[in-house]
Enzyme design. Structure first.
Site: not given
Ligand code: NDP
Length: 472
Positions: A128, A182, A185-186, A189
């Protein structure tokens, strides 16, 4: 060169987590399906520490020191399964796959069981704090086997937020426990934000305060027991002026709240577990209500009250109502963690959860120290409301809380968060509940039986016949 840990998925979150590891002196392997992201990371931040970039999954896995530790930060859902499958193909028994995305805890349980069969560790980890937290210290909630945490834990603790020198990272429990916590937690929030929004709305409607004046009210509140990140940023958002129009920012934003789904997951799970998380549920439903413009337009002409608003004393009442309702929302969230722990065999240390939420994450707040102290004093506490410090705070707040709910109803401002929290409080403290009548009705129409206050066993009354009672 072999890396201490690896990150695959270098979008916003993954790239910042990788930089965080590197800045802490760890050698970090980096990989992304589309290689341009890896290159961009190396170009822009390659000098921040020791990165080992790879262009293929095979190369990425072989660049990791054993037991291998690979963190997945990709789009949650089927993509995670695909990436796990690819990584696992190159891994050996004892290696670890860590999923830091927002996975549903039931998916995490399924994945953990499947990888355990293959001798691999799977550590579903809640992270988070968003983009900023990932880089500068998030709150980290790892699940999975305790054995995996022994080697993985120190690395995670190193990059986690620290409060009073304590890392905001602890092994939550087996399999999906980390992602579950987690999720809750959300959910909390959601409830927290709903209560803040109700406070703002009621004070604005009742007293005619401007967003700028309300920013000052929240700034003042942030000096007391409500001190938290969310109150702090409420001050920022309410105080902001739209650059294009010169109007308060909050007045130019479309009033339809969106959601990515973790609040809904929390409520769905709570329904399954039979835990009344009314604060979180009302927050999810309030967002849903806001997102129905057609119904809202059709209802705009419905009759409203002619009640009059009170004076400026309402401000202090709302502050107390906000604090009391917040205690209820957190108590409910912790109840859900307790219930899930019993259901799935997790044995989560609730005081430790309050501890790791104190920094790095969105719900960080002074208040969490009080929750930690309450569980330290009594680890088996049946409800947070009964902890002496909270019982006293609620006693102190309740008159204000009741006036706020009554005022809101009188002038027609919806406060589902405040109202349901008060109803929960009053329900829980009741000596006798009307559930007895509900049981009677169920027995009348469906012979569902009831228990008695004075005898053990289940009973049924022959309602359509002689109305005698018989053991069921
Ligand atoms: P995204 O959720 O936008 O995902 C994009 C990434 O996933 C890129 O690196 C993309 O690769 C990759 N990807 C998607 N599909 C595939 C696939 N089939 N095979 C391989 N790679 C793939 O990225 P975020 O950084 O925003 O979030 C990452 C994770 O963290 C998510 O699960 C999200 O829910 C979580 N998150 C958590 C947050 C928090 O506060 N904890 C905030 C934001 C996100 P490519 O570049 O090749 O497309």
């Amino acid at each position: 060169r072999t890396a201490d840990i690896g990150v695959t998925g270098l979008a916003t979150m993954g790239r910042n987590l990788a930089r965080n590891f590197a800045r802490h002196g760890h050698v970090v392997a980096v990989h992304n399906r589309t290689e341009s992201r890896t290159k961009q990371l190396m170009e822009e931040h390659g000098d921040e520490g020791a990165f080992v970039p790879s262009s293929s999954v095979e190369e990425f896995v072989s660049s990791l020191q054993r037991p291998r530790k690979a963190i997945i930060m990709v789009k949650a859902g089927p993509s995670t399964d695909a990436v796990i499958e690819e990584l696992a193909g190159y891994m050996e028994p004892g290696d670890m796959i860590i999923d830091g995305g927002n996975a549903h805890f039931l998916d995490t349980r399924r994945r953990e069981a499947a990888l355990r069969e293959r001798g691999l560790h799977f550590v579903g980890t809640g992270i988070s704090g968003g983009e900023e937290g990932a880089l500068n210290g998030p709150s980290i909630m790892p699940g999975g086997a305790a054995e995996a945490y022994e080697t993985l834990g120190p690395l995670l603790e190193d990059i986690a937020a620290k409060v009073d020198g304590t890392p905001c990272c602890v092994h939550v429990g087996p399999d999906g426990a980390g992602h579950f916590v987690k999720m809750v937690h959300n959910g909390i929030e959601y409830a927290d934000m709903q209560l803040i929004a109700e406070s703002y709305d009621l004070l604005r409607q009742a007293l005619g305060l401007s967003p700028g004046e309300l920013a000052d009210v929240f700034r003042e509140w942030n000096r007391g027991e409500l001190e938290s990140y969310l109150i702090e940023i409420t001050t920022e958002v309410l105080g902001h002026t739209d650059l294009a129009t010169g109007r308060p920012f909050v007045d130019v934003v479309l009033d339809q709240a969106e959601q990515k789904g973790t609040g809904r997951w929390t409520v769905q799970s709570a329904l399954e577990l039979g835990v009344p998380v009314t604060g979180i549920a009302e927050a999810v439903f309030a967002r849903a209500l806001s997102g129905h413009p057609g119904q809202r337009a059709a209802a705009r002409s419905l009759a409203g009250p002619n009640g009059t608003a009170p004076g400026a004393e309402l401000i202090d009442d709302v502050r107390r109502a906000l604090y009391a309702s917040k205690i209820v929302a957190y108590a409910q969230g912790f109840d859900q963690i307790t219930a899930a722990g019993e259901e799935y065999g997790w044995n989560v240390d609730r005081g430790a959860m309050a501890t790791i939420w104190r920094g790095g994450c969105i719900i960080r707040a002074r208040f969490l120290d009080r929750i930690r102290a309450a569980y330290e004093a009594d680890p088996a506490l049946p409800t947070l409301l009964a902890a002496p410090a909270f019982a006293a705070a609620l006693a102190d707040a309740q008159d204000s809380w009741r006036r706020v709910v009554a005022t809101a109803a009188t002038i027609g401002v919806p406060t589902p968060g405040f109202s349901s929290a008060l109803a929960y409080y009053d329900g829980l403290r009741r000596d006798r509940l009307p559930a007895a009548l509900v049981q009677g009705l169920r027995d009348f129409f469906g012979a569902h039986t009831y228990r008695r206050v004075d005898q053990a066993g289940a009973f049924h009354t022959d309602w359509s016949g002689d109305r005698r009672e018989r053991p069921a």
